[in-house]
Design a protein around this motif. Sequence first.
Motif, mmCIF file in Angstrom:
data_model
loop_
_atom_site.group_PDB
_atom_site.id
_atom_site.type_symbol
_atom_site.label_atom_id
_atom_site.label_comp_id
_atom_site.label_asym_id
_atom_site.label_seq_id
_atom_site.Cartn_x
_atom_site.Cartn_y
_atom_site.Cartn_z
ATOM 1 N N GLU A 107 0.832 -1.200 0.000
ATOM 2 C CA GLU A 107 0.000 0.000 0.000
ATOM 3 C C GLU A 107 0.872 1.256 0.000
ATOM 4 O O GLU A 107 1.927 1.284 0.630
ATOM 5 C CB GLU A 107 -0.912 0.012 1.228
ATOM 6 N N PRO A 108 0.436 2.291 -0.704
ATOM 7 C CA PRO A 108 1.181 3.553 -0.679
ATOM 8 C C PRO A 108 1.006 4.241 0.668
ATOM 9 O O PRO A 108 0.127 3.873 1.460
ATOM 10 C CB PRO A 108 0.527 4.361 -1.802
ATOM 11 N N GLY A 109 1.838 5.234 0.925
ATOM 12 C CA GLY A 109 1.730 5.927 2.201
ATOM 13 C C GLY A 109 2.324 7.321 2.154
ATOM 14 O O GLY A 109 3.119 7.652 1.272
ATOM 15 N N LYS A 110 1.931 8.123 3.123
ATOM 16 C CA LYS A 110 2.398 9.500 3.236
ATOM 17 C C LYS A 110 3.461 9.586 4.323
ATOM 18 O O LYS A 110 3.214 9.249 5.475
ATOM 19 C CB LYS A 110 1.222 10.419 3.576
ATOM 20 N N ALA A 111 4.657 10.047 3.947
ATOM 21 C CA ALA A 111 5.750 10.188 4.906
ATOM 22 C C ALA A 111 5.849 11.614 5.436
ATOM 23 O O ALA A 111 6.141 11.832 6.613
ATOM 24 C CB ALA A 111 7.071 9.776 4.262
ATOM 25 N N PHE A 112 5.632 12.579 4.549
ATOM 26 C CA PHE A 112 5.635 14.001 4.898
ATOM 27 C C PHE A 112 4.497 14.665 4.134
ATOM 28 O O PHE A 112 3.858 14.036 3.287
ATOM 29 C CB PHE A 112 6.984 14.647 4.540
ATOM 30 N N ASP A 113 4.262 15.921 4.412
ATOM 31 C CA ASP A 113 3.171 16.616 3.724
ATOM 32 C C ASP A 113 3.394 16.661 2.219
ATOM 33 O O ASP A 113 2.429 16.790 1.453
ATOM 34 C CB ASP A 113 3.026 18.046 4.262
ATOM 35 N N ASN A 114 4.648 16.571 1.795
ATOM 36 C CA ASN A 114 4.955 16.640 0.361
ATOM 37 C C ASN A 114 5.796 15.462 -0.126
ATOM 38 O O ASN A 114 6.448 15.553 -1.165
ATOM 39 C CB ASN A 114 5.675 17.956 0.029
ATOM 40 N N LEU A 115 5.762 14.348 0.610
ATOM 41 C CA LEU A 115 6.523 13.163 0.194
ATOM 42 C C LEU A 115 5.700 11.905 0.450
ATOM 43 O O LEU A 115 5.278 11.648 1.580
ATOM 44 C CB LEU A 115 7.849 13.076 0.948
ATOM 45 N N LEU A 142 3.366 5.923 11.356
ATOM 46 C CA LEU A 142 2.769 7.255 11.227
ATOM 47 C C LEU A 142 1.250 7.227 11.387
ATOM 48 O O LEU A 142 0.637 8.248 11.720
ATOM 49 C CB LEU A 142 3.143 7.873 9.876
ATOM 50 N N ASN A 143 0.641 6.060 11.172
ATOM 51 C CA ASN A 143 -0.802 5.936 11.383
ATOM 52 C C ASN A 143 -1.176 6.074 12.856
ATOM 53 O O ASN A 143 -2.343 6.302 13.185
ATOM 54 C CB ASN A 143 -1.300 4.583 10.859
ATOM 55 N N PHE A 144 -0.188 5.916 13.734
ATOM 56 C CA PHE A 144 -0.427 5.977 15.175
ATOM 57 C C PHE A 144 0.243 7.200 15.811
ATOM 58 O O PHE A 144 0.318 7.304 17.028
ATOM 59 C CB PHE A 144 0.103 4.698 15.838
ATOM 60 N N ARG A 145 0.704 8.089 14.983
ATOM 61 C CA ARG A 145 1.403 9.277 15.479
ATOM 62 C C ARG A 145 0.438 10.210 16.203
ATOM 63 O O ARG A 145 -0.632 10.536 15.691
ATOM 64 C CB ARG A 145 2.052 10.006 14.303
ATOM 65 N N LYS A 146 0.827 10.625 17.370
ATOM 66 C CA LYS A 146 0.013 11.559 18.141
ATOM 67 C C LYS A 146 0.239 12.981 17.629
ATOM 68 O O LYS A 146 1.311 13.298 17.105
ATOM 69 C CB LYS A 146 0.364 11.466 19.627
ATOM 70 N N PRO A 147 -0.753 13.847 17.751
ATOM 71 C CA PRO A 147 -0.585 15.237 17.306
ATOM 72 C C PRO A 147 0.658 15.875 17.928
ATOM 73 O O PRO A 147 0.847 15.828 19.145
ATOM 74 C CB PRO A 147 -1.865 15.923 17.796
ATOM 75 N N GLY A 148 1.501 16.420 17.074
ATOM 76 C CA GLY A 148 2.725 17.043 17.563
ATOM 77 C C GLY A 148 3.840 16.067 17.861
ATOM 78 O O GLY A 148 4.937 16.473 18.265
ATOM 79 N N GLY A 149 3.575 14.775 17.672
ATOM 80 C CA GLY A 149 4.587 13.760 17.953
ATOM 81 C C GLY A 149 5.667 13.731 16.885
ATOM 82 O O GLY A 149 5.510 14.298 15.798
ATOM 83 N N PRO A 150 6.777 13.062 17.173
ATOM 84 C CA PRO A 150 7.891 13.030 16.218
ATOM 85 C C PRO A 150 7.570 12.189 14.985
ATOM 86 O O PRO A 150 6.813 11.224 15.055
ATOM 87 C CB PRO A 150 9.029 12.404 17.029
#
Length: 345
Positions: free
Chosen positions: A93-101, A308-316
Amino acid sequence: MTNRYLVPLCSGLFFANWIAIDANAQASTKASVQSHIAAAKNAAYEPGNDLTVLYDTVCAPASSGSGPKEPNIQAVPETRPPEKGPRAEWRTEPGKAFDNLYYIGSPFQSTWAVTTSDGIILIDSGYDYSVKELVTEGLKKLHLDPTQIKYVILTHAHNDRFYGAKYLQETYKARLIMSEADWNVIAKTLDPPELKPKKDMVATDGMKLTLGDTTLTLYLTPGHTPGTVSVLVPLKDGNERHVGAVWGGINPDVGRYGVRYFPNMEETFKTWIASAKRFQDIAAKANADVYITLHPFYDKALDKLHALNFRKPGGPNPFVSKDNLNRFLTIIRECTEAQLARISS
């Protein structure tokens, strides 16, 4: 002492001295090999950033009993999708690593999409048999428009990088960018002519590629191929800004698919070492803090995408690690230094 005794004595002393020198040289070479391997091993693992597969791959020739060996340069490239084994499962599956990557590659070969205000830049194309599903359909799954693909940077002239490029060139009129040296390689390889894209733009060292609000910088880093391209990519993550680094290859390569890249292994290794040192310095000066992988299993990129699917707001963001990038390039350099020392014995 008579001359008849003096000559054998001198000869014996000469050979004894020669044996001692040779033994010392071998010991010195072994120590050099082990020193470089130890430095690479030291960089291979940190909790949360496991690069041990990379270490195992690039240091293996130096650690083996026989040492580095030239490949069969005349071997015919694989042009069909694997039907058995783990590589037969090339879909992911594709995925988002950054807002533009965005990741739109397979579990084994990476293709990245950099989004800009005026279209999409791809880094590598993947194979001909996977490009429609992974790139075209992958972008659609991410709510991105594949007709907006404007450029495809081809990091090097190997089939997993460019077999899908002709489709992108013909379907979306995307401009292809590769070094002059690697365009020349493609023209000569045993790869099927029908899978070779038409020669297009030539990447030069320090070249700026600007599309809309985004500028990528390309560097020539030969050693994996004669004109391997590495790239710096500006990245956005909310209000944070980062710099990603694409290192354009993994192993030093003397030649492949009917084309000799370098005269011998020594020249290959020295070239790759020099490129790694230079790009490591370039990345440091650019404050690069993200490694953008060519093969996701080397740096657990797919695990990071999942996390990243489990990243908390503001998390690294798990992709952000200046140390990880530096360690990756250190392993490449030290393992290749070990290979060079091994063949010098």
